[in-house]
Design a protein around this motif. Structure first.
Motif: not given
Length: 309
Positions: A205, A209, A213, A270-271
């Motif tokens: 994870t 990410e 990003w 992703s965030s």
């Protein structure tokens, strides 16, 4: 009988009694005109006059009272009959009004149902108009995406050049629309493998990410408004009152290429999309057409609920 015993008849009898009364007094006075002046009052004659008046005129007046009482009772009975008929008429009128009110209520119910159907039709038309406008905007955004790519000037002929500078000679081409997502996919896969080789011990994870990003920062001008608009379309569908939301979500999903679904898959891990977009992806089964074998690693599928597929 009722035609004879009337108020007019009683008045006539009363007048007759009065006339007789005065006639009796006149006759009595005429026959005994001097009894009050120069002779003693003859009590027997006065008593006879009183007996006559009481025995003849009195019953006449009593009869008048009886007749008037009878007339009053008769009129009262007529009034009762009239009132009863009026009440019957009012009852019928009320029953008719009740029937009319029932008919009006049925008409109002039918009118309300028609208004509801018209309102639902108008709301659906308004929803569909907005939805297809958003879809058209989405296509405009996709078609506006452009990427410049360096490729060999003479692809497949590099071995024919003896000089290295000739073999490395490249030219720029521009990729448009959906074709850009194939390049985005390759670029992101390269970023992920870079991070995986640098930090193999990190959890998957975190590597996803960090790599996504970094990739998104390099392509934000191309992908930022694409994912924002796509998210708002599915949010619009989700917030609507449409009973068949999956029909509209599947229409848009069917227009997305496999490379777009691939990028959507990792964007929502992703965030940038994990909190808001990912639940919509799972609710609307947006990854249904994505082949799991096309993922970087098939194990990444576990980060979604099964409903997404």
């Amino acid at each position: 009988m009722q035609k004879i015993l009337t108020e007019k008849f009683s008045v006539r009898i009363l007048i007759s009694g009065i006339i007789i009364f005065f006639l009796a007094i006149i006759i009595f006075s005429f026959n005994n005109w001097n009894f009050a002046t120069d002779q003693d009052i003859q009590l027997e004659r006065l008593s006879g006059l009183a007996d006559f008046i009481g025995g003849f005129v009195g019953p006449i007046w009593a009869l008048v009272g009886v007749i008037l009482f009878y007339v009053a009772l008769t009129e009262q009975r007529k009034d009762f009959t009239t009132n009863r008929e009026a009440l019957k008429a009012q009852t019928k009128a009320l029953e008719q009004q009740i029937i009319e009110f029932e008919l009006q209520r049925e008409e109002l119910a039918e009118t309300r149902e028609v208004f509801k159907i018209q309102n639902d039709t108008f709301r659906k038309q308004q929803f569909e108009s907005t939805f297809f406008n958003l879809v058209n905007l989405h296509h405009l955004i996709v078609n506006s995406i452009n990427l410049s790519k360096r490729v060999p000037k003479y692809p497949g002929l590099e071995k024919l050049f003896t000089r290295s500078e000739d073999r490395d000679e490249k030219t720029s081409i521009t990729i448009h629309g959906k074709d850009c997502f194939g390049e985005f996919r390759k670029s992101f896969i390269e970023k992920f493998h870079e991070h995986e080789s640098k930090s193999p011990e990190k959890p998957t994870t975190e590597k996803l990410e960090e790599s996504y990003w970094e990739f998104f920062q390099q392509n934000q001008s191309q992908l930022g408004h694409y994912f924002r608009n796509l998210y708002h379309i599915f949010k619009f569908i989700n917030n609507s009152n449409e009973p068949n939301k999956l029909i509209y979500s599947s229409l848009l999903r069917a227009q997305m290429s496999n490379d777009e679904l691939f990028m959507l898959f990792y964007n929502c891990l992703s965030s940038l999309g994990n909190q808001k977009f990912k639940p919509l992806v799972e609710d609307f089964h947006l990854l249904q057409n994505l082949n799991p074998d096309d993922l970087i690693n098939i194990d990444h599928k576990q980060f979604y609920q099964a409903t997404a597929f």
